[in-house]
Design an enzyme around this catalytic site. Structure first.
Site, mmCIF file in Angstrom:
data_model
loop_
_atom_site.group_PDB
_atom_site.id
_atom_site.type_symbol
_atom_site.label_atom_id
_atom_site.label_comp_id
_atom_site.label_asym_id
_atom_site.label_seq_id
_atom_site.Cartn_x
_atom_site.Cartn_y
_atom_site.Cartn_z
ATOM 1 N N GLU A 47 45.698 39.211 39.903
ATOM 2 C CA GLU A 47 44.336 38.671 39.977
ATOM 3 C C GLU A 47 44.062 37.463 39.069
ATOM 4 O O GLU A 47 43.013 37.385 38.430
ATOM 5 C CB GLU A 47 43.323 39.783 39.658
ATOM 6 C CG GLU A 47 43.482 40.998 40.550
ATOM 7 C CD GLU A 47 42.474 42.113 40.280
ATOM 8 O OE1 GLU A 47 41.755 42.054 39.273
ATOM 9 O OE2 GLU A 47 42.416 43.048 41.094
ATOM 10 N N GLU A 49 47.507 47.778 47.966
ATOM 11 C CA GLU A 49 46.406 48.666 47.561
ATOM 12 C C GLU A 49 45.485 48.949 48.747
ATOM 13 O O GLU A 49 44.256 48.972 48.614
ATOM 14 C CB GLU A 49 45.605 48.026 46.411
ATOM 15 C CG GLU A 49 46.471 47.594 45.233
ATOM 16 C CD GLU A 49 45.684 47.074 44.029
ATOM 17 O OE1 GLU A 49 44.452 47.285 43.965
ATOM 18 O OE2 GLU A 49 46.308 46.452 43.155
HETATM 19 C C1 GLA Z 1 42.486 46.352 41.361
HETATM 20 C C2 GLA Z 1 43.724 46.650 40.526
HETATM 21 C C3 GLA Z 1 44.110 48.091 40.621
HETATM 22 C C4 GLA Z 1 42.915 49.010 40.532
HETATM 23 C C5 GLA Z 1 41.925 48.616 41.589
HETATM 24 C C6 GLA Z 1 40.726 49.516 41.577
HETATM 25 O O1 GLA Z 1 42.728 46.195 42.677
HETATM 26 O O2 GLA Z 1 44.826 45.879 40.867
HETATM 27 O O3 GLA Z 1 44.976 48.386 39.564
HETATM 28 O O4 GLA Z 1 42.356 48.937 39.255
HETATM 29 O O5 GLA Z 1 41.502 47.321 41.306
HETATM 30 O O6 GLA Z 1 41.014 50.818 41.283
#
Ligand code: GLA
Length: 340
Positions: free
Chosen positions: A137, A244
């Site tokens: 990020e 994710e």
């Molecule tokens: C982001 C992070 C993850 C997690 C999610 C929410 O996507 O990369 O590690 O913290 O947020 O749970």
């Protein structure tokens, strides 16, 4: 539909020729979801246990117990393990950026510390973790700026990103190294991610993949946007993973709190959405090497507290009792369909 999660074919088997099927786990869910995880998934990611603040809370203290337990679980069950994450603006210990007088460290000190951290963590799991989210990020969501302003950029400028990849590669030359981000299918952010990764490649940084977090919902992003993002990233010649994935029932702006069960139609809508998403992912199976969900079943999801605290959500293919949902059936049928 009275099926249990283990009376149906496994996701990992259905997609064995396409990509790994992963789940984010923690020390609690490897117990409460153990059978589901071992039946359907062949890859895991630590939800929080490998983040900087979890493994390195103080300069002289490493705390690997929880992370070790997850690695042990993967080993016992023959699962692949992804590492998450080394450099991020969140869940990172404050001491990293501070000198002994409480001031801010300079660039050399920060980079020296992060190199030591990366060597310790990546080195420890060298034979266990096959892929790392090295930087998470770093891109700015809004505006013209490429990078998000953070302690990292304030102290080290943009260099910390390429350096993190170098250090991870030194620590484990075999590991696949990823840049990972969210809103990855938003056209403006997609182009910035592309620009960053392209510049890393030009600098010769050892980067092998892009992680699309894929925190999606029933409505957004559109399939066209997802397709365009996959095409653009893949044009860099790197492999892609969904890292994710979850499909929230709510638009991001929808802050309703009254639902304790999915509304009529929602589960069907979600099934259609998952089918469409997996149909698209299968089209790009040559460049997509892993699809990891940010959890496994609806009894445990971070979305129960985000963006609305305490609002139940149902983002996965398995319900709160680990039974396959309509979305599972559609995804499984799709996997079967493409093989004559
Ligand atoms: C982001 C992070 C993850 C997690 C999610 C929410 O996507 O990369 O590690 O913290 O947020 O749970």
């Amino acid at each position: 539909m009275n099926q249990t999660f283990n009376s149906v074919p496994s996701l990992k088997g259905l997609f064995a020729a396409d990509f790994k099927i992963g789940a984010a786990v923690n020390p609690s869910t490897i117990r409460t979801q153990e059978s589901l995880l071992t039946h359907h998934f062949n890859s895991i990611t630590a939800e929080n246990e490998m983040k900087f603040v979890s493994v390195h809370p103080e300069e002289q203290t490493y705390t690997f117990e929880a992370a070790d337990r997850l690695v042990e679980f993967a080993r016992e069950h023959g699962m692949a393990m992804r590492g998450h994450t080394l450099v991020w603006h969140n869940q990172t210990s404050d001491w990293l950026f501070r000198d002994r007088q409480g001031g801010t460290v300079g660039k050399d000190v920060l980079l020296g510390r992060v190199r030591e951290h990366i060597h310790a963590v990546v080195g420890r799991y060298k034979n266990e973790i096959y892929a790392w989210d090295v930087v998470n990020e770093a891109i700015a969501d809004e505006g013209e700026a490429l990078l998000r302003t953070s302690k990292w950029t304030e102290i080290a400028g943009p260099d910390f990103i390429a350096k993190a990849f170098e250090y991870a590669h030194e620590a484990d030359p075999q590991a696949l190294l990823f840049y990972n981000d969210y809103n990855e299918s938003n056209p403006q952010k997609r182009d910035k991610i592309y620009t960053l990764v392209q510049s890393l490649l030009e600098q010769g940084a050892p980067i092998h993949g892009i992680g699309l977090q894929a925190h999606w919902n029933l409505f957004d992003p559109s399939l066209d946007e997802i397709r365009a993002a996959i095409e653009k990233y893949a044009s860099l010649g790197l492999q892609l993973q969904l890292t994710e994935l979850d499909v929230s029932m709510f638009r991001f702006e929808d802050r309703r709190i009254d639902l304790t069960e999915p509304e009529p139609g929602m589960l069907e809508q979600q099934a259609e959405r998952y089918e469409a998403v997996f149909r698209l992912l299968l089209e790009y199976r040559d460049v997509i090497s892993g699809v990891t969900f940010w959890g496994a079943a609806d009894d445990y999801t971070w979305l129960d507290d985000f963006p609305v605290r305490g609002r139940k959500n149902w983002p996965f293919l398995f319900d709160a009792h680990h039974r396959p949902k309509a979305a599972f059936e559609r995804v499984a049928a799709l996997a079967a369909e493409k093989r004559p």
